[in-house]
Scaffold this motif. Structure first.
Motif, mmCIF file in Angstrom:
data_model
loop_
_atom_site.group_PDB
_atom_site.id
_atom_site.type_symbol
_atom_site.label_atom_id
_atom_site.label_comp_id
_atom_site.label_asym_id
_atom_site.label_seq_id
_atom_site.Cartn_x
_atom_site.Cartn_y
_atom_site.Cartn_z
ATOM 1 N N ARG B 10 0.849 -1.206 0.000
ATOM 2 C CA ARG B 10 0.000 0.000 0.000
ATOM 3 C C ARG B 10 0.879 1.249 0.000
ATOM 4 O O ARG B 10 1.979 1.264 0.581
ATOM 5 C CB ARG B 10 -0.865 0.016 1.268
ATOM 6 C CG ARG B 10 -1.940 -1.064 1.294
ATOM 7 C CD ARG B 10 -2.836 -0.908 2.506
ATOM 8 N NE ARG B 10 -2.123 -1.148 3.767
ATOM 9 C CZ ARG B 10 -1.946 -2.353 4.321
ATOM 10 N NH1 ARG B 10 -2.418 -3.445 3.720
ATOM 11 N NH2 ARG B 10 -1.311 -2.461 5.472
ATOM 12 N N LYS B 12 2.568 4.666 0.952
ATOM 13 C CA LYS B 12 2.937 5.151 2.284
ATOM 14 C C LYS B 12 3.567 6.531 2.165
ATOM 15 O O LYS B 12 4.192 6.848 1.160
ATOM 16 C CB LYS B 12 3.929 4.183 2.919
ATOM 17 C CG LYS B 12 3.286 2.831 3.245
ATOM 18 C CD LYS B 12 4.289 1.841 3.770
ATOM 19 C CE LYS B 12 3.571 0.555 4.202
ATOM 20 N NZ LYS B 12 2.794 -0.079 3.107
ATOM 21 N N PRO B 13 3.443 7.335 3.202
ATOM 22 C CA PRO B 13 4.101 8.650 3.162
ATOM 23 C C PRO B 13 5.622 8.515 3.210
ATOM 24 O O PRO B 13 6.169 7.481 3.602
ATOM 25 C CB PRO B 13 3.573 9.358 4.406
ATOM 26 C CG PRO B 13 3.041 8.281 5.297
ATOM 27 C CD PRO B 13 2.665 7.123 4.428
ATOM 28 N N HIS B 17 9.062 2.782 7.261
ATOM 29 C CA HIS B 17 7.848 2.093 7.700
ATOM 30 C C HIS B 17 8.162 0.632 8.010
ATOM 31 O O HIS B 17 8.827 -0.032 7.210
ATOM 32 C CB HIS B 17 6.791 2.152 6.599
ATOM 33 C CG HIS B 17 6.435 3.551 6.218
ATOM 34 N ND1 HIS B 17 5.462 4.270 6.857
ATOM 35 C CD2 HIS B 17 6.961 4.380 5.280
ATOM 36 C CE1 HIS B 17 5.388 5.480 6.327
ATOM 37 N NE2 HIS B 17 6.292 5.586 5.373
ATOM 38 N N ILE B 19 7.240 -2.962 7.856
ATOM 39 C CA ILE B 19 6.334 -3.701 6.974
ATOM 40 C C ILE B 19 6.391 -5.206 7.208
ATOM 41 O O ILE B 19 5.904 -5.978 6.390
ATOM 42 C CB ILE B 19 6.621 -3.397 5.483
ATOM 43 C CG1 ILE B 19 8.080 -3.760 5.107
ATOM 44 C CG2 ILE B 19 6.321 -1.939 5.141
ATOM 45 C CD1 ILE B 19 8.343 -3.787 3.604
ATOM 46 N N GLU B 22 2.838 -6.711 7.116
ATOM 47 C CA GLU B 22 2.202 -6.598 5.794
ATOM 48 C C GLU B 22 2.790 -7.626 4.818
ATOM 49 O O GLU B 22 2.076 -8.190 3.994
ATOM 50 C CB GLU B 22 2.377 -5.168 5.244
ATOM 51 C CG GLU B 22 1.598 -4.911 3.960
ATOM 52 C CD GLU B 22 1.683 -3.453 3.469
ATOM 53 O OE1 GLU B 22 2.231 -2.591 4.197
ATOM 54 O OE2 GLU B 22 1.193 -3.194 2.343
ATOM 55 N N ARG B 60 12.469 5.034 13.549
ATOM 56 C CA ARG B 60 12.127 5.322 12.147
ATOM 57 C C ARG B 60 12.176 6.823 11.849
ATOM 58 O O ARG B 60 12.693 7.237 10.809
ATOM 59 C CB ARG B 60 10.754 4.755 11.806
ATOM 60 C CG ARG B 60 10.769 3.294 11.368
ATOM 61 C CD ARG B 60 10.313 2.318 12.456
ATOM 62 N NE ARG B 60 8.871 2.276 12.597
ATOM 63 C CZ ARG B 60 8.213 1.662 13.597
ATOM 64 N NH1 ARG B 60 8.886 1.035 14.575
ATOM 65 N NH2 ARG B 60 6.919 1.677 13.639
ATOM 66 N N TYR B 119 12.023 -2.875 7.188
ATOM 67 C CA TYR B 119 11.642 -1.486 6.916
ATOM 68 C C TYR B 119 11.510 -1.260 5.409
ATOM 69 O O TYR B 119 12.392 -1.667 4.641
ATOM 70 C CB TYR B 119 12.740 -0.515 7.362
ATOM 71 C CG TYR B 119 12.825 -0.151 8.807
ATOM 72 C CD1 TYR B 119 12.342 -0.981 9.810
ATOM 73 C CD2 TYR B 119 13.440 1.047 9.192
ATOM 74 C CE1 TYR B 119 12.469 -0.611 11.155
ATOM 75 C CE2 TYR B 119 13.571 1.417 10.518
ATOM 76 C CZ TYR B 119 13.082 0.577 11.502
ATOM 77 O OH TYR B 119 13.224 0.934 12.821
ATOM 78 N N GLU B 122 10.551 4.753 2.182
ATOM 79 C CA GLU B 122 9.859 5.466 1.089
ATOM 80 C C GLU B 122 10.525 6.834 0.980
ATOM 81 O O GLU B 122 10.409 7.664 1.884
ATOM 82 C CB GLU B 122 8.370 5.603 1.405
ATOM 83 C CG GLU B 122 7.604 6.463 0.406
ATOM 84 C CD GLU B 122 7.805 6.005 -1.048
ATOM 85 O OE1 GLU B 122 8.562 6.704 -1.770
ATOM 86 O OE2 GLU B 122 7.244 4.956 -1.432
ATOM 87 N N SER B 129 2.049 3.110 -4.546
ATOM 88 C CA SER B 129 2.226 1.695 -4.229
ATOM 89 C C SER B 129 3.597 1.234 -4.704
ATOM 90 O O SER B 129 4.087 1.695 -5.738
ATOM 91 C CB SER B 129 1.116 0.892 -4.904
ATOM 92 O OG SER B 129 1.344 -0.482 -4.739
#
Lengths: 139, 139, 139
Positions: B10, B12-13, B17, B19, B22, B60, B119, B122, B129
């Motif tokens: 998905r 992400k800003p 992150h 993950i 996920e 992070r 991690y 981004e 995505s």
């Protein structure tokens, strides 16, 4: 199925170089694999392998400018200086960027993204030919 | 035994992150393997994958602050500037951090240390995505 | 053929350490493989594995000096500070340098270049013993 070969890259000037085609031209066996992994390993400590943008050459020159700025020559704390001003920065860059890349094989091709290419980071002024060991496993 | 699948993360800003969940939610096949390796590969040149501390969110945000400081936007030497101030730094961060991680499988689980998580870095303001190719091999 | 084992490295002081021999002494199975890959993975987020020059100890001390300069303690933007001044820099260094190395096996030996050795980056002041998971595949 295992396959391993040594590839000698042609000598290149200091900087970042797109080597996807120079490598894949010698890895035609990948065409026959449905799934697998390719490990590309450089047997040197003053050059590196990384993946980055394969289109605009200024990405490579900007990378070189950036790493020269943040891994400077003649830093006052260097003691490993006998092999030239470019030597110790080359070792640091090699560890920052890495000595290998691993890329999936999907349906007979390297599963690189649209904009991904394989970069050689040549961190010496006169690094000469660089030796790569490619190890492929797949089915 | 080989297994390969594409996972679309998905959007992400900008930032780092965690993950792990996920990803592993889509890798249930690992449960049946005694020993193996998982290769997680991102098909982009302005986002990265790395392993780091999975508990405190300020790790992070501190990572993001650090990389923004040492890989700045609008450095005077950048020539690759047409795609936005965040673009060239994103390429540099991608090579510093790496495009893939490889993690052992032990007794049906990823053999991560107690404090290790996966991690996504981004590095674009609006990266959208991100596509990941996971290649698993084991028995 | 798969082989996996956990190796506990002896505690080391902060800095970079050549660990090729400490590791390979426990990986004698490699001698019987013609071709393969060794994945060496550290289960920690404040120590790292990388490859670099195996001869001159000042390469290791210069690496430590460089990373201490460019990943400083007490940066004004750190919020993750409760575990000591050395903690957040250790996390950043771990991601910059990486948590694993993968090395080809050729004719019963690690296919390292003449000058390549395996480095442990111990980024904590008192990191203690470090746990490594080695996964070997080959034939």
């Amino acid at each position: 199925m295992w396959l391993q070969k040594t590839i000698n890259l042609r000598a290149k000037p200091r900087g970042f170089h797109l080597i996807t085609e120079e490598l894949t031209a010698q890895l035609t066996e990948i065409q026959h694999m449905q799934v697998g992994l390719v490990h590309i390993f450089i047997q040197h400590t003053s050059a590196s392998l990384t993946l980055n943008e394969n289109a605009d050459p200024t990405v490579r020159t900007d990378m070189e400018a950036h790493f020269d700025q943040y891994v400077p020559e003649r830093a006052p704390y260097y003691e490993h200086i006998d092999e030239g001003d470019d030597d110790m920065p080359a070792h640091i860059k090699a560890s920052l960027l890495g000595s290998s890349v691993m890329i999936p094989i999907t349906n007979g091709q390297l599963a690189l993204g649209t904009w991904q290419g394989i970069y050689l980071g040549e961190h010496r002024d006169h690094g000469g030919s660089r030796r790569i060991v490619v190890t492929i496993q797949g089915e």
